[in-house]
Motif scaffolding. Structure first.
Motif, PDB file in Angstrom:
ATOM      1  N   ARG A 188       0.804  -1.216   0.000  1.00  0.00           N
ATOM      2  CA  ARG A 188       0.000   0.000   0.000  1.00  0.00           C
ATOM      3  C   ARG A 188       0.843   1.275   0.000  1.00  0.00           C
ATOM      4  O   ARG A 188       0.628   2.183  -0.812  1.00  0.00           O
ATOM      5  N   ASP A 189       1.809   1.350   0.921  1.00  0.00           N
ATOM      6  CA  ASP A 189       2.586   2.588   1.027  1.00  0.00           C
ATOM      7  C   ASP A 189       3.441   2.824  -0.203  1.00  0.00           C
ATOM      8  O   ASP A 189       3.584   3.963  -0.662  1.00  0.00           O
TER       9      ASP A 189
ATOM     10  N   LEU B  74       1.151   4.210  -2.914  1.00  0.00           N
ATOM     11  CA  LEU B  74       0.816   5.617  -2.687  1.00  0.00           C
ATOM     12  C   LEU B  74       1.981   6.526  -3.050  1.00  0.00           C
ATOM     13  O   LEU B  74       1.811   7.571  -3.696  1.00  0.00           O
ATOM     14  N   LEU B  75       3.178   6.132  -2.617  1.00  0.00           N
ATOM     15  CA  LEU B  75       4.370   6.928  -2.903  1.00  0.00           C
ATOM     16  C   LEU B  75       4.640   6.975  -4.401  1.00  0.00           C
ATOM     17  O   LEU B  75       4.964   8.039  -4.957  1.00  0.00           O
TER      18      LEU B  75
ATOM     19  N   LYS C 187       7.794  12.398   5.148  1.00  0.00           N
ATOM     20  CA  LYS C 187       6.488  12.656   4.542  1.00  0.00           C
ATOM     21  C   LYS C 187       6.121  14.137   4.640  1.00  0.00           C
ATOM     22  O   LYS C 187       5.705  14.756   3.650  1.00  0.00           O
TER      23      LYS C 187
ATOM     24  N   ALA D  67      10.518   1.506   1.713  1.00  0.00           N
ATOM     25  CA  ALA D  67       9.449   0.581   1.342  1.00  0.00           C
ATOM     26  C   ALA D  67      10.013  -0.785   0.975  1.00  0.00           C
ATOM     27  O   ALA D  67       9.482  -1.829   1.374  1.00  0.00           O
TER      28      ALA D  67
ATOM     29  N   TRP E 196      -2.589  11.352  -2.707  1.00  0.00           N
ATOM     30  CA  TRP E 196      -2.023  10.042  -2.397  1.00  0.00           C
ATOM     31  C   TRP E 196      -0.959  10.137  -1.304  1.00  0.00           C
ATOM     32  O   TRP E 196      -0.883   9.277  -0.430  1.00  0.00           O
TER      33      TRP E 196
ATOM     34  N   ARG F 255      -1.706   9.867   2.559  1.00  0.00           N
ATOM     35  CA  ARG F 255      -2.095   8.568   3.138  1.00  0.00           C
ATOM     36  C   ARG F 255      -0.906   7.630   3.352  1.00  0.00           C
ATOM     37  O   ARG F 255      -1.068   6.520   3.848  1.00  0.00           O
ATOM     38  N   TYR F 256       0.301   8.066   2.987  1.00  0.00           N
ATOM     39  CA  TYR F 256       1.517   7.277   3.190  1.00  0.00           C
ATOM     40  C   TYR F 256       1.811   7.180   4.682  1.00  0.00           C
ATOM     41  O   TYR F 256       1.631   8.156   5.423  1.00  0.00           O
ATOM     42  N   SER F 257       2.281   6.003   5.166  1.00  0.00           N
ATOM     43  CA  SER F 257       2.362   5.821   6.628  1.00  0.00           C
ATOM     44  C   SER F 257       3.680   5.254   7.163  1.00  0.00           C
ATOM     45  O   SER F 257       3.826   5.138   8.389  1.00  0.00           O
ATOM     46  N   ILE F 258       4.658   4.886   6.327  1.00  0.00           N
ATOM     47  CA  ILE F 258       5.900   4.302   6.841  1.00  0.00           C
ATOM     48  C   ILE F 258       6.704   5.353   7.615  1.00  0.00           C
ATOM     49  O   ILE F 258       6.906   6.480   7.142  1.00  0.00           O
ATOM     50  N   GLU F 259       7.179   4.971   8.795  1.00  0.00           N
ATOM     51  CA  GLU F 259       7.981   5.851   9.644  1.00  0.00           C
ATOM     52  C   GLU F 259       9.286   5.150  10.011  1.00  0.00           C
ATOM     53  O   GLU F 259       9.477   3.971   9.705  1.00  0.00           O
TER      54      GLU F 259
END
Length: 443
Positions: A232-233, A236-237, A297, A350, A430, A433-437
């Protein structure tokens, strides 16, 4: 999975060596987008819509080829590592084929001359796929550190910005200094030397660099693409970056037209490029510093808004003083620096999250899909700009010098400004909504 010992901070030599690859990617990514469409429409006399197809088709081929190149590099077994051999082989092939794009003979046949450009550009695009995909895959294997990847991308983007300025500013100057088709031929050779230099520097500079070696992921390419598509991420990216690549492609394609037809100033194309890249050279470390404090982000969101604002200000090009247009393009350059640093630092995150979860190496497939998307966006940009020219009634001619209708001048201005700004703002739907930290990436 076997892993070499790696410190979180890479040696400066490796950072610079890796970043040197951007000399090759920057020159090839910039000069065709800037020079090829005018070469076709104003030197060979090719209709704008046909010229747009010639510019687009080879890059569209890369959309299909890039994941294959990623798969092949993932499975490469070589003492030098899975990626480095491709930097040498494909980099030198790219330099030769790039020079050939503008080296077509005078055969008094527009069809044959156009076919020469199409075939040579297709060969160059193929070589580029096998250089760029392994090159972009390397950060995920050089370091496991979330922050070190940002530092690595800072070097890469700084060198990329310098290359864009040198190549983008000098290409029109070389062409104009020599004049005519010979000017394009000489420019092509000079740029080919720059590309070869970057490829060789990246190959030598990453020698001995620490690399994590993961077992190639099992399954067919289709199976792996399905896994990547389900991330998903990453999805979006990628969507954000492709839309922004489309915006950048429009602006690159419009520089020569805006400088010559709208601003009407000698050397304006070079000034526009300096204004675009100069701020990036200075502010790339600042974006990296900001990202370390507010997150990649949020940094990406901020830089995207700055880029869009600058593009909108450039819409005044037909009425505002040239100095205001140059200032607007400089603001675009400020945002563009961040729009390169952050997504390129987020991509290996990612891929690393996937490798951490599965123990399998899909970095090449991830970057293959990524570069396919970037290539598609950068290819569609000039094609979309060519469509704008067609609807605006732009008149192609051999040797140029035609007075363009008012509608064509409006199409050039809007294609350079409003359209890229709109695409950039749309892309943020888009990105939010990206969520990787960092906690998801660092061991």
């Amino acid at each position: 999975m076997s892993t070499t010992t790696r410190s979180e901070r890479l040696p400066t030599r490796v950072r610079i060596g890796y970043g040197a690859g951007s000399v090759a990617t920057g020159a090839f990514g910039t000069v065709p987008g800037l020079m090829l469409l005018p070469y076709l429409t104003d030197e060979l006399g090719v209709a704008a819509l046909v010229a747009g197809v010639v510019v687009f088709a080879p890059k569209a081929w890369d959309v299909f080829l890039n994941p294959v190149a990623g798969r092949i590099s993932d499975r490469t077994r070589d003492p030098r590592g899975p990626r480095r051999p491709w930097l040498l082989r494909a980099g030198l092939a790219l330099a030769v084929t790039f020079a050939l794009v503008f080296a077509g003979p005078d055969v008094d046949s527009r069809t044959l001359e156009t076919a020469w450009v199409l075939v040579c550009f297709l060969a160059a695009a193929t070589a580029y796929a096998f250089f760029q995909v392994p090159y972009v895959a390397m950060p995920a294997e050089l370091t496991s550190s979330y922050d070190e990847r940002t530092r690595l991308m800072t070097w890469r983007v700084a060198i990329l910005a310098l290359t864009i300025m040198v190549a983008g500013a000098s290409a029109p100057l070389i062409r104009d200094a020599v004049g005519g088709r010979d000017g394009y031929r000489v420019m092509g050779v000079v740029m080919a030397v720059i590309i070869a230099t970057g490829a060789l520097a990246a190959y030598r500079g990453t020698r001995g660099a620490p690399v994590t070696v993961l077992e190639p992921s099992p399954g067919s390419l289709r199976d792996q693409l399905a896994v990547v598509a389900a991330a998903r991420d990453f999805r979006l990216l990628l969507t954000t970056f492709v839309l922004q690549a489309l915006a950048t492609g429009c602006m690159l394609a419009g520089v020569d037209y805006l400088a010559g037809e709208v601003l009407g100033r000698d050397g304006a194309a070079t000034i526009l490029f300096v204004c675009f890249v100069g701020p990036a050279l200075v502010l790339t470390p600042a974006w990296s510093w900001l990202g370390a404090r507010i997150g990649k982000k949020r940094g990406y969101l901020c830089s995207s808004l700055v880029l869009a604002a600058g593009a909108l200000l450039a819409a005044t090009a037909r009425t505002a003083p040239p100095s205001m247009v140059f200032a607007a393009v400089a603001l675009v350059g400020v945002g563009y620096a961040g729009c390169q640093v952050f997504p390129l630092a987020m991509l290996p995150d990612a891929a690393a999250v996937d490798a951490k979860r599965t123990g399998s190496n899909r970095a090449g497939v991830y970057t293959g899909v990524w570069t396919a998307g970037e290539t598609l966006g950068m290819a569609l940009g000039p094609a979309l700009f060519a469509v704008m020219l067609t609807f605006g009634g732009y008149v192609s001619s051999e040797g140029g010098g035609v007075v363009q209708p008012d509608s064509a001048l409006s199409a050039i201005t809007w294609g350079f400004s409003v359209l890229p700004a709109a695409l950039t703002l749309i892309s943020l739907a888009w990105l939010v909504r990206y969520s990787i930290e960092a906690k998801d990436v660092d061991a």
